[in-house]
Motif scaffolding. Structure first.
Motif, PDB file in Angstrom:
ATOM      1  N   LEU A 236      -2.784  63.251  40.485  1.00  0.00           N
ATOM      2  CA  LEU A 236      -1.474  63.374  39.852  1.00  0.00           C
ATOM      3  C   LEU A 236      -1.286  62.295  38.797  1.00  0.00           C
ATOM      4  N   LEU A 237      -1.669  61.063  39.127  1.00  0.00           N
ATOM      5  CA  LEU A 237      -1.495  59.979  38.158  1.00  0.00           C
ATOM      6  C   LEU A 237      -2.429  60.142  36.968  1.00  0.00           C
ATOM      7  N   VAL A 238      -3.614  60.702  37.199  1.00  0.00           N
ATOM      8  CA  VAL A 238      -4.513  60.977  36.077  1.00  0.00           C
ATOM      9  C   VAL A 238      -3.850  61.957  35.109  1.00  0.00           C
ATOM     10  N   THR A 239      -3.237  63.017  35.641  1.00  0.00           N
ATOM     11  CA  THR A 239      -2.571  63.988  34.765  1.00  0.00           C
ATOM     12  C   THR A 239      -1.369  63.363  34.059  1.00  0.00           C
ATOM     13  N   GLU A 240      -0.661  62.471  34.762  1.00  0.00           N
ATOM     14  CA  GLU A 240       0.477  61.800  34.124  1.00  0.00           C
ATOM     15  C   GLU A 240      -0.001  60.862  33.024  1.00  0.00           C
ATOM     16  N   MET A 241      -1.158  60.227  33.224  1.00  0.00           N
ATOM     17  CA  MET A 241      -1.756  59.422  32.164  1.00  0.00           C
ATOM     18  C   MET A 241      -2.032  60.297  30.933  1.00  0.00           C
ATOM     19  N   ALA A 242      -2.552  61.507  31.226  1.00  0.00           N
ATOM     20  CA  ALA A 242      -2.851  62.416  30.114  1.00  0.00           C
ATOM     21  C   ALA A 242      -1.579  62.785  29.368  1.00  0.00           C
ATOM     22  N   ARG A 243      -0.514  63.051  30.116  1.00  0.00           N
ATOM     23  CA  ARG A 243       0.751  63.399  29.463  1.00  0.00           C
ATOM     24  C   ARG A 243       1.256  62.225  28.616  1.00  0.00           C
ATOM     25  N   ALA A 244       1.092  61.001  29.145  1.00  0.00           N
ATOM     26  CA  ALA A 244       1.507  59.823  28.372  1.00  0.00           C
ATOM     27  C   ALA A 244       0.696  59.710  27.084  1.00  0.00           C
ATOM     28  N   ARG A 261      -2.654  50.274  32.136  1.00  0.00           N
ATOM     29  CA  ARG A 261      -2.431  49.577  33.412  1.00  0.00           C
ATOM     30  C   ARG A 261      -0.954  49.398  33.678  1.00  0.00           C
ATOM     31  N   ASP A 262      -0.189  49.178  32.634  1.00  0.00           N
ATOM     32  CA  ASP A 262       1.257  49.016  32.783  1.00  0.00           C
ATOM     33  C   ASP A 262       1.903  50.333  33.233  1.00  0.00           C
ATOM     34  N   ILE A 263       1.379  51.433  32.686  1.00  0.00           N
ATOM     35  CA  ILE A 263       1.899  52.741  33.099  1.00  0.00           C
ATOM     36  C   ILE A 263       1.548  52.986  34.561  1.00  0.00           C
ATOM     37  N   GLY A 264       0.262  52.842  34.896  1.00  0.00           N
ATOM     38  CA  GLY A 264      -0.250  52.883  36.263  1.00  0.00           C
ATOM     39  C   GLY A 264       0.512  53.772  37.222  1.00  0.00           C
ATOM     40  N   THR A 265       0.892  53.171  38.343  1.00  0.00           N
ATOM     41  CA  THR A 265       1.575  53.935  39.391  1.00  0.00           C
ATOM     42  C   THR A 265       3.001  54.306  38.998  1.00  0.00           C
ATOM     43  N   LYS A 266       3.489  53.736  37.891  1.00  0.00           N
ATOM     44  CA  LYS A 266       4.832  54.081  37.432  1.00  0.00           C
ATOM     45  C   LYS A 266       4.820  55.302  36.514  1.00  0.00           C
ATOM     46  N   ALA A 267       3.652  55.921  36.402  1.00  0.00           N
ATOM     47  CA  ALA A 267       3.496  56.991  35.420  1.00  0.00           C
ATOM     48  C   ALA A 267       4.513  58.100  35.603  1.00  0.00           C
ATOM     49  N   VAL A 268       4.716  58.529  36.828  1.00  0.00           N
ATOM     50  CA  VAL A 268       5.614  59.661  37.064  1.00  0.00           C
ATOM     51  C   VAL A 268       7.055  59.295  36.716  1.00  0.00           C
ATOM     52  N   ALA A 269       7.535  58.178  37.296  1.00  0.00           N
ATOM     53  CA  ALA A 269       8.921  57.774  37.056  1.00  0.00           C
ATOM     54  C   ALA A 269       9.148  57.477  35.577  1.00  0.00           C
ATOM     55  N   ARG A 270       8.159  56.860  34.957  1.00  0.00           N
ATOM     56  CA  ARG A 270       8.302  56.519  33.544  1.00  0.00           C
ATOM     57  C   ARG A 270       8.404  57.773  32.694  1.00  0.00           C
ATOM     58  N   VAL A 272       9.279  60.818  33.611  1.00  0.00           N
ATOM     59  CA  VAL A 272      10.517  61.529  33.894  1.00  0.00           C
ATOM     60  C   VAL A 272      11.685  60.881  33.161  1.00  0.00           C
ATOM     61  N   SER A 273      11.713  59.544  33.186  1.00  0.00           N
ATOM     62  CA  SER A 273      12.801  58.824  32.509  1.00  0.00           C
ATOM     63  C   SER A 273      12.777  59.098  31.008  1.00  0.00           C
ATOM     64  N   VAL A 274      11.578  59.038  30.428  1.00  0.00           N
ATOM     65  CA  VAL A 274      11.453  59.283  28.983  1.00  0.00           C
ATOM     66  C   VAL A 274      11.859  60.711  28.644  1.00  0.00           C
ATOM     67  N   GLU A 275      11.335  61.660  29.441  1.00  0.00           N
ATOM     68  CA  GLU A 275      11.619  63.069  29.144  1.00  0.00           C
ATOM     69  C   GLU A 275      13.107  63.377  29.270  1.00  0.00           C
ATOM     70  N   LEU A 276      13.755  62.860  30.326  1.00  0.00           N
ATOM     71  CA  LEU A 276      15.169  63.161  30.528  1.00  0.00           C
ATOM     72  C   LEU A 276      16.016  62.627  29.385  1.00  0.00           C
ATOM     73  N   ARG A 277      15.629  61.463  28.845  1.00  0.00           N
ATOM     74  CA  ARG A 277      16.392  60.906  27.710  1.00  0.00           C
ATOM     75  C   ARG A 277      16.280  61.799  26.483  1.00  0.00           C
ATOM     76  N   ARG A 278      15.160  62.511  26.378  1.00  0.00           N
ATOM     77  CA  ARG A 278      14.952  63.370  25.214  1.00  0.00           C
ATOM     78  C   ARG A 278      15.651  64.715  25.359  1.00  0.00           C
ATOM     79  N   LEU A 279      15.989  65.084  26.591  1.00  0.00           N
ATOM     80  CA  LEU A 279      16.549  66.410  26.844  1.00  0.00           C
ATOM     81  C   LEU A 279      18.064  66.405  26.662  1.00  0.00           C
ATOM     82  N   SER A 280      18.625  67.590  26.644  1.00  0.00           N
ATOM     83  CA  SER A 280      20.072  67.739  26.469  1.00  0.00           C
ATOM     84  C   SER A 280      20.816  67.253  27.710  1.00  0.00           C
ATOM     85  N   PRO A 281      22.084  66.881  27.565  1.00  0.00           N
ATOM     86  CA  PRO A 281      22.879  66.493  28.742  1.00  0.00           C
ATOM     87  C   PRO A 281      22.904  67.584  29.807  1.00  0.00           C
ATOM     88  N   ALA A 282      22.952  68.850  29.382  1.00  0.00           N
ATOM     89  CA  ALA A 282      22.968  69.947  30.352  1.00  0.00           C
ATOM     90  C   ALA A 282      21.681  69.969  31.163  1.00  0.00           C
TER      91      ALA A 282
END
Length: 940
Positions: A236-244, A261-270, A272-282
């Motif tokens: 899962l983290l490998v795929t999240e690295m790819a998405r990053a 390395r900074d992304i590391g295990t925080k890849a998923v939360a990071r 999600v946080s980035v994507e949600l900021r880019r999305l609409s409030p709805a």
């Protein structure tokens, strides 16, 4: 794209494929994938589903949810409700036929009578078995670490019965998840037939395959190495690295190893946080609604919880799918799902606390308005710290509903949380009563906490007495016997005269203290006055009589038997006993010890009722006492079955001291069968609550230990254990050898050590006490031991009396012992004909009982006579064990093997074994030949 990729999982897929094969031959298997989040457990379960579908197997599935752990039987409902809805009326009726009808009440909103845990587990098992009759089934359970406890209990129950079912259980769980019910989960994982699969992290080469698939090109070696190291090979983290990398590769700042390395295990939360900021409030509100709703997250529910109209909600869900946060759910309701539970956790944890509460309350209100079970709504209220009065009432209703449907853990969670809500004093006291009743089944410490809160709120002596009565002797089980005694004595003394019935109930509880723990024998002095109370027809009066009978039984006073009979005949006693009235236990024990056959039958009635309407805990005492009765009757196979059932059920529900007593009796059974090493192993696993280890009912276990040591030829140690048994028994007001024959064990040890005078003193003291109690089993045993330690001709006279007393009794094994011992003495007296007859009869009886040591002793004595022992033929109706007779009797009435299994709470394979044995012993081949041979045998 990625969801179809399966890399470096050849071993696991081969194991899954192999695990499917036995189901085609009618044998169940269990496979559990264990690993950390993101390792690919769900992907392997998807592969199992694909294999099963390709093989034509039916697939039933469920997924645990962190927020639904408090929803009783939540996983079970996921497994079966959809299948039942999709089935046509005829199939649904077939699936829910027979014993499975109890499961039907759980899986519908229709009101019905209160369900016992046992009847629900049994009903769910037969629902599963009925579905499996149509062909092999795969049961897939993802995120098992988030399973609710009742569902886990069912899985453990089912796992014990997979041997003759075409069922594959495939589950996935994280190791040692702090939110899991680890005792039950460990029980599932450590089952001997459970195959554990542990996927390993991806190798650098496999990570390269995943990254290439995601990026559309193979990454540079240094980048690949950095991604693999930062993700620690977690798919899962490998795929999240790819998405990053996809998001940031066009950035002016290159993504180097340090950044990865900074992304590391925080890849998923990071991400999600980035994507949600880019999305609409709805879209953000919709994501939060899905995180709260879980499996109920269809478009309509998301719209209601997120305060969007349906079109906006649909657009928002599409936006989240495009951002690879959600994917379209499977199943008829097509609920939206997060790509991974870690994504859901990231969204949920990033929610504003007030928004989280608002969403949970909206979800609860919505589900209630739509007519869903109160428990589903209540599971959302559990996430709200301070429920309103309305929501507290909802929790109380859900708690009572969960208790009615055999889910005490969920009931206690709802009822305890309700106490955090707004309510009047009267409502709070009622809520505390409900919470105490639920906690008695799951958490003794919580019982005491609720009781303390209630007692601080009240000063009326009647109310105090009622609450103390509700909590009973819970304090005993946590080593607070002194407090329990003081509390009960104070409550009794403060009651006004007109509260006679409540007072009797409290007195009954108080009398239980000296029977359970040491140091409180002065309480027994109250019995003299309690015997003088005027007659009363209430159930509390009958429970008090049970306790007095129990104390009289311990002391060996013959009047205790008649007292127990009368008390147990009360029309409400059976219901009270199944509802957990602990005072009834003493009456059932006294009856078992005083009259073996009547005790076995009466405990059998209680077992049947407890299975139908009581808790699993309510089964412990009658199964143990019936096992004791079977043992003393010489029905060793029956005794072993009952006692092992207590121990097995204890593994899925804590049953207090009962299993420890059952273990001691099981060790005795194994000894009688000649399985000395197994008996010793059982005692080494003795499960006694810590508070009772030094001050409780340990004397049965000490007595068994003495017998084991004697069987191993360690007579000095055995003598010490026997005497210690007597000392512990005495501090419980115990002297009745029908309960614990420690004196005869000490006598045999002393005789073996050459101290004949002391041996005879112990033996004759036991004989005097046994005759005072009057039970033939105990008298016959005492006479036999007295004969063994006495010189000739007294030995023969005592053994003859033993045979005479035992012949009309149901104690066949003790009679076998007496016959063989008497035959041995007759041989030594030079009376071969008489000796031969006695030895042959004793050997036949012992063989019917399954007592190999007695059989071997008789054969040895017959050979010493110069006689070649004839083979003992176990034939005819009298050769059947009670279980074989019961199964054969039911078969003779026309019931099928499945119907018999459902009625007797056993598997079809068990019925087949019993029926095969019965055919062989009766010399028949078909069911229609049974009737004429089985007149008068039990049929239920």
């Amino acid at each position: 794209m990625l969801r179809d990729l399966l890399v470096e999982r050849e071993d696991e897929t081969a194991a899954i494929s192999a695990g499917m094969l036995p189901a085609r031959d009618g044998t169940g298997t269990c496979l559990v994938v264990v690993g950390p989040a993101g390792i690919g457990k769900t992907r392997l379960l998807d592969e199992a589903r694909a294999m099963a579908t390709g093989a034509g197997m039916r697939v039933l599935a469920a997924r645990g949810s962190h927020l639904e752990r408090g929803y009783a039987f939540g996983l079970v409902r996921q497994v079966f409700e959809g299948a039942l809805r999709r089935a046509d009326a005829a199939r649904r009726e077939r699936w829910l036929s027979g014993a499975a009808s109890a499961a039907g009440q759980l899986l519908t909103v229709v009101e019905g009578e209160q369900q016992s845990e046992m009847s629900l587990l049994h009903g769910l098992f037969w629902l599963t078995a009925n579905i499996c009759q149509e062909g092999p089934v795969l049961l897939v359970i993802d995120d098992l670490h988030w399973a609710d406890e009742p569902s886990l209990r069912f899985l453990a129950y089912l796992q014990q019965r997979l041997e003759d079912m075409p069922l594959v259980v495939a589950a996935a769980t994280r190791p040692s998840d702090p939110s899991a019910a680890m005792d039950l989960l460990d029980l599932v994982l450590t089952h001997p037939e459970c195959r554990i699969l542990k996927p390993k992290p991806l190798s650098p080469q496999a990570a390269g395959v995943v990254l290439t698939d995601m990026l559309g090109e193979r990454p540079e070696p240094n980048l690949l190495s950095a991604c693999h190291a930062a993700a620690a090979g977690n798919p899962l983290l490998v795929t999240e690295m790819a998405r990053a990398l996809i998001v940031e590769r066009d950035s002016a700042t290159p993504v180097d190893a340090a950044r990865l390395r900074d992304i590391g295990t925080k890849a998923v939360a990071r991400r999600v946080s980035v994507e949600l900021r880019r999305l609409s409030p709805a879209a953000r509100r919709a994501a939060e609604a899905v995180a709260v709703l879980g499996r109920r997250a269809d478009v309509g529910h998301v719209a209601a919880v997120a305060a969007l109209d349906r079109v906006e909600a649909h657009r928002a869900l599409n936006e989240l799918t495009s951002a690879q946060i959600l994917h379209s759910g499977s199943g008829e309701e097509a609920a939206a799902e997060f790509l991974h539970p870690l994504v859901r956790s990231a969204v949920y944890e990033q929610m504003d606390p007030s928004a989280r509460v608002r969403c949970h309350l909206a979800a609860a209100t919505l589900l209630m308005r739509e007519g869903h079970r109160t428990e589903e709504s209540a599971s959302h209220i559990l996430c709200v710290s301070n429920p309103t009065g309305e929501h507290a009432m909802m929790l109380r209703i859900a708690g009572k509903e969960a208790l009615r449907k055999g889910a005490p853990e969920a009931a206690h969670a709802y009822l305890t949380h309700a106490l955090n809500g707004e309510m009047s004093r009267k409502e709070r006291l009622e809520a505390l009563k409900d919470a105490i009743q639920a906690a008695l089944l799951v958490d003794v410490e919580a019982v005491l906490q609720h009781l303390d809160v209630a007692l601080r709120m009240i000063d009326d002596p009647v109310e105090v007495g009622e609450f103390v009565s509700l909590a009973g002797v819970a304090k005993l089980w946590v080593g607070r016997g002194g407090e329990a005694t003081k509390q009960l004595v104070a409550a009794i003394s403060d009651l006004p005269e007109e509260c006679d019935d409540l007072r009797r109930g409290l007195e009954a509880m108080l009398l239980g203290v000296p029977l359970a723990v040491v140091g409180f024998d002065s309480i027994v002095q109250r019995v003299a006055n309690l015997r003088e109370l005027p007659p009363s027809g209430t159930v509390n009066a009958a429970l008090l009589e049970c306790m007095i009978a129990g104390l009289e039984c311990y002391a060996g006073e013959a009047r205790g038997l008649d007292r127990a009979r009368k008390a147990l005949a009360h029309p409400q006693m059976l219901e009270a006993a199944t509802r957990g009235a602990s005072a009834s236990i003493s009456g059932y024990l006294a009856l078992t010890v005083g009259d073996l056959r009547e005790g076995v039958d009466t405990n059998g009635d209680l077992i049947a009722e407890a299975r139908r309407r009581g808790s699993i805990v309510a089964l412990s005492a009658p199964l143990t006492f019936r096992g004791m009765g079977w043992l003393r009757m010489g029905e060793l196979a029956e005794a072993e079955n009952d006692l092992r059932e207590v121990i097995e059920l204890h593994r899925i529900t804590s049953m207090g001291i009962g299993p420890a007593i059952a273990q001691g009796l099981l060790a005795e059974v194994l000894l009688e069968q000649g399985r000395v090493d197994e008996a010793s192993a059982v005692m080494k696993k003795l499960d006694v609550p810590p508070a009772l280890l030094r001050a409780g009912l340990l004397y049965p276990s000490l007595h068994v230990q003495a017998r084991i040591l004697a069987a191993q030829g360690m007579y000095e140690a055995a003598l010490e254990a026997a005497v210690e048994t007597g000392e512990r028994f005495a501090v419980h007001n115990g002297g009745n050898p029908a309960l614990v024959a420690w004196r005869s064990e000490a006598a045999l040890c002393l005789h073996a050590l050459g101290d004949t005078a002391a041996a005879q003193a112990y033996a004759h003291e036991e004989l005097e006490l046994a005759e005072r109690w009057g039970a033939p089993y105990a008298i016959g045993h005492a006479l036999r031991v007295a004969g063994l330690v006495s010189p000739m001709p007294d030995a023969v006279k005592l053994l003859e009396r033993s045979v005479e007393v035992l012949r009309p009794s149901p104690a066949r094994l003790e009679l076998a012992y007496a016959l063989v011992d008497l035959g041995t003495r007759r041989r030594r007296q030079g009376q071969p004909a008489m000796a031969r007859s006695l030895l042959q009869e004793g050997m036949d009886l012992a063989q019917r009982c399954g007592a190999d040591p007695v059989v071997k002793e008789a054969r040895s004595e017959l050979r010493a006579l110069g006689v070649r022992p004839r083979r003992s033929y176990l034939t005819g109706p009298e050769a059947l064990t009670p279980s074989e007779a019961r199964v054969a009797g039911l078969a003779a009435t026309g019931l099928t093997n499945r119907q018999i299994a459902q009625r007797l709470y056993v598997t079809v394979k068990t019925v087949e074994v019993h029926l095969s044995n019965a055919y062989q012993k009766l010399g028949v081949r078909r069911r229609n030949e049974l009737g004429a041979l089985l007149t008068g045998l039990p049929s239920s």
